[in-house]
Design a protein around this motif. Structure first.
Motif, PDB file in Angstrom:
ATOM      1  N   GLY A 174     -12.915  11.742  -0.573  1.00  0.00           N
ATOM      2  CA  GLY A 174     -11.790  11.084   0.073  1.00  0.00           C
ATOM      3  C   GLY A 174     -11.482  11.735   1.411  1.00  0.00           C
ATOM      4  O   GLY A 174     -11.460  12.958   1.515  1.00  0.00           O
TER       5      GLY A 174
ATOM      6  N   THR B 126       0.835  -1.197   0.000  1.00  0.00           N
ATOM      7  CA  THR B 126       0.000   0.000   0.000  1.00  0.00           C
ATOM      8  C   THR B 126       0.873   1.251   0.000  1.00  0.00           C
ATOM      9  O   THR B 126       1.984   1.257   0.513  1.00  0.00           O
ATOM     10  CB  THR B 126      -0.926   0.030   1.230  1.00  0.00           C
ATOM     11  OG1 THR B 126      -0.131   0.024   2.413  1.00  0.00           O
ATOM     12  CG2 THR B 126      -1.866  -1.156   1.233  1.00  0.00           C
TER      13      THR B 126
ATOM     14  N   ASP C 102      -8.674   5.728  -2.194  1.00  0.00           N
ATOM     15  CA  ASP C 102      -9.671   4.650  -2.101  1.00  0.00           C
ATOM     16  C   ASP C 102     -10.985   5.143  -1.510  1.00  0.00           C
ATOM     17  O   ASP C 102     -12.068   4.764  -1.972  1.00  0.00           O
ATOM     18  CB  ASP C 102      -9.133   3.487  -1.269  1.00  0.00           C
ATOM     19  CG  ASP C 102      -8.017   2.720  -1.986  1.00  0.00           C
ATOM     20  OD1 ASP C 102      -7.834   2.935  -3.202  1.00  0.00           O
ATOM     21  OD2 ASP C 102      -7.333   1.918  -1.319  1.00  0.00           O
ATOM     22  N   SER C 103     -10.915   5.996  -0.497  1.00  0.00           N
ATOM     23  CA  SER C 103     -12.153   6.515   0.091  1.00  0.00           C
ATOM     24  C   SER C 103     -12.867   7.438  -0.887  1.00  0.00           C
ATOM     25  O   SER C 103     -14.105   7.478  -0.940  1.00  0.00           O
ATOM     26  CB  SER C 103     -11.883   7.216   1.424  1.00  0.00           C
ATOM     27  OG  SER C 103     -10.920   8.247   1.288  1.00  0.00           O
ATOM     28  N   TYR C 104     -12.103   8.150  -1.719  1.00  0.00           N
ATOM     29  CA  TYR C 104     -12.709   8.962  -2.776  1.00  0.00           C
ATOM     30  C   TYR C 104     -13.412   8.058  -3.798  1.00  0.00           C
ATOM     31  O   TYR C 104     -14.553   8.319  -4.198  1.00  0.00           O
ATOM     32  CB  TYR C 104     -11.649   9.819  -3.476  1.00  0.00           C
ATOM     33  CG  TYR C 104     -12.119  10.367  -4.789  1.00  0.00           C
ATOM     34  CD1 TYR C 104     -13.015  11.437  -4.852  1.00  0.00           C
ATOM     35  CD2 TYR C 104     -11.722   9.775  -5.990  1.00  0.00           C
ATOM     36  CE1 TYR C 104     -13.481  11.909  -6.071  1.00  0.00           C
ATOM     37  CE2 TYR C 104     -12.186  10.245  -7.202  1.00  0.00           C
ATOM     38  CZ  TYR C 104     -13.066  11.307  -7.242  1.00  0.00           C
ATOM     39  OH  TYR C 104     -13.535  11.763  -8.438  1.00  0.00           O
ATOM     40  N   LEU C 105     -12.753   6.981  -4.214  1.00  0.00           N
ATOM     41  CA  LEU C 105     -13.349   6.080  -5.199  1.00  0.00           C
ATOM     42  C   LEU C 105     -14.595   5.396  -4.647  1.00  0.00           C
ATOM     43  O   LEU C 105     -15.545   5.126  -5.388  1.00  0.00           O
ATOM     44  CB  LEU C 105     -12.315   5.032  -5.643  1.00  0.00           C
ATOM     45  CG  LEU C 105     -11.127   5.574  -6.446  1.00  0.00           C
ATOM     46  CD1 LEU C 105     -10.094   4.481  -6.684  1.00  0.00           C
ATOM     47  CD2 LEU C 105     -11.579   6.183  -7.775  1.00  0.00           C
ATOM     48  N   ASP C 106     -14.627   5.151  -3.342  1.00  0.00           N
ATOM     49  CA  ASP C 106     -15.780   4.500  -2.711  1.00  0.00           C
ATOM     50  C   ASP C 106     -16.963   5.449  -2.545  1.00  0.00           C
ATOM     51  O   ASP C 106     -18.117   5.028  -2.634  1.00  0.00           O
ATOM     52  CB  ASP C 106     -15.403   3.958  -1.328  1.00  0.00           C
ATOM     53  CG  ASP C 106     -14.507   2.732  -1.412  1.00  0.00           C
ATOM     54  OD1 ASP C 106     -14.442   2.122  -2.513  1.00  0.00           O
ATOM     55  OD2 ASP C 106     -13.868   2.392  -0.406  1.00  0.00           O
ATOM     56  N   ASN C 107     -16.680   6.743  -2.286  1.00  0.00           N
ATOM     57  CA  ASN C 107     -17.746   7.637  -1.820  1.00  0.00           C
ATOM     58  C   ASN C 107     -17.747   9.007  -2.490  1.00  0.00           C
ATOM     59  O   ASN C 107     -18.541   9.866  -2.111  1.00  0.00           O
ATOM     60  CB  ASN C 107     -17.606   7.799  -0.287  1.00  0.00           C
ATOM     61  CG  ASN C 107     -18.759   8.527   0.338  1.00  0.00           C
ATOM     62  OD1 ASN C 107     -19.914   8.290   0.002  1.00  0.00           O
ATOM     63  ND2 ASN C 107     -18.454   9.444   1.236  1.00  0.00           N
ATOM     64  N   ASN C 108     -16.851   9.238  -3.451  1.00  0.00           N
ATOM     65  CA  ASN C 108     -16.698  10.543  -4.110  1.00  0.00           C
ATOM     66  C   ASN C 108     -16.141  11.618  -3.177  1.00  0.00           C
ATOM     67  O   ASN C 108     -15.998  12.772  -3.587  1.00  0.00           O
ATOM     68  CB  ASN C 108     -18.017  11.048  -4.712  1.00  0.00           C
ATOM     69  CG  ASN C 108     -18.536  10.121  -5.789  1.00  0.00           C
ATOM     70  OD1 ASN C 108     -17.769   9.630  -6.606  1.00  0.00           O
ATOM     71  ND2 ASN C 108     -19.835   9.876  -5.785  1.00  0.00           N
TER      72      ASN C 108
ATOM     73  N   CYS D 110      -4.574   6.741 -11.460  1.00  0.00           N
ATOM     74  CA  CYS D 110      -5.947   7.079 -11.859  1.00  0.00           C
ATOM     75  C   CYS D 110      -6.020   7.851 -13.173  1.00  0.00           C
ATOM     76  O   CYS D 110      -7.120   8.244 -13.597  1.00  0.00           O
ATOM     77  CB  CYS D 110      -6.632   7.881 -10.755  1.00  0.00           C
ATOM     78  SG  CYS D 110      -6.751   7.011  -9.171  1.00  0.00           S
TER      79      CYS D 110
ATOM     80  N   ASP E  88      -3.057   5.832  -0.600  1.00  0.00           N
ATOM     81  CA  ASP E  88      -4.153   4.944  -0.985  1.00  0.00           C
ATOM     82  C   ASP E  88      -5.440   5.208  -0.208  1.00  0.00           C
ATOM     83  O   ASP E  88      -6.528   5.105  -0.776  1.00  0.00           O
ATOM     84  CB  ASP E  88      -3.738   3.480  -0.806  1.00  0.00           C
ATOM     85  CG  ASP E  88      -2.824   2.993  -1.936  1.00  0.00           C
ATOM     86  OD1 ASP E  88      -2.798   3.646  -2.999  1.00  0.00           O
ATOM     87  OD2 ASP E  88      -2.135   1.982  -1.749  1.00  0.00           O
TER      88      ASP E  88
END
Length: 197
Positions: free
Chosen positions: A18, A2, A10-16, A97, A6
């Motif tokens: 981060g 990692t 990753d939190s941005y990709l999960d929920n828009n 990305c 990340d």
């Protein structure tokens, strides 16, 4: 393996939106806090307007923060470290990305007691260079009753984020409406945008 970036990505990709509660280390946060205190002492923080150079409104009632733009030419050790972290983040973001970010701008921001920023988006209507917003907080021991939360609106829901030291928040500048709730104590951050021109 990692990467230190990340969690934010990753939190941005999960929920828009981060969020990383340890994006900056404590020593860097403390150094940036001291920079702001010195800027205030030297009366170098200026009232923020809204809009860019073409449509700037300095008599607005949308926001009440004071700002000071960062610049590598200031040759300040803590600014240099922060901006290097931003550059490392951009390099990793572009590599993983494919965002094509090729610039950035950041400023210190202080909301004194009673200050706020009403609901808005960060991308200018006449300039689409700002692609992502990145906010890093510098406030120790922030409590719910201190106010000043970042409130991000998405799909009829509101996510409140405490402006606690070391926490950073990342989202698309043209998509996420957000506001800063009225602050009940002095609230410090470094706020900026990752740009693509």
């Amino acid at each position: 393996m990692t990467n230190t970036f990340d969690l934010l990505i990753d939190s941005y990709l999960d929920n828009n939106i981060g969020v990383d509660t340890g994006f900056l280390n404590a020593a860097l946060c403390n150094g940036l806090q001291q920079n702001i205190l010195q800027l205030q002492k030297d009366d170098l923080m200026t009232a923020a307007g809204i809009g860019n150079k073409e449509v700037k409104d300095t008599h607005q009632k949308m926001r009440g923060d004071k700002i000071y733009w960062m610049d590598k030419s200031h040759d300040n050790i803590f600014e240099q470290e922060f901006l290097q972290r931003v550059e490392d983040f951009i390099e990793y973001l572009n590599r993983t990305c494919y965002t094509g970010i090729n610039g950035y701008e950041f400023h210190y921001a202080v909301y004194e007691e009673g200050s706020f920023y009403k609901r808005h988006k960060d991308q200018f209507k006449n300039d689409s260079d700002r692609k992502y917003s990145l906010i890093s907080y510098l406030n120790d021991d922030w409590m719910e009753e201190d106010g000043g939360q970042l409130v991000v609106y998405q799909n009829d829901t509101a996510q409140k984020i405490q402006p606690q030291s070391q926490t950073s928040v990342f989202f698309k500048s043209d998509e996420m409406e957000h506001e800063v709730a009225t602050s009940n104590r002095s609230r410090m951050s470094v706020t900026g945008w990752l740009k693509r021109s």
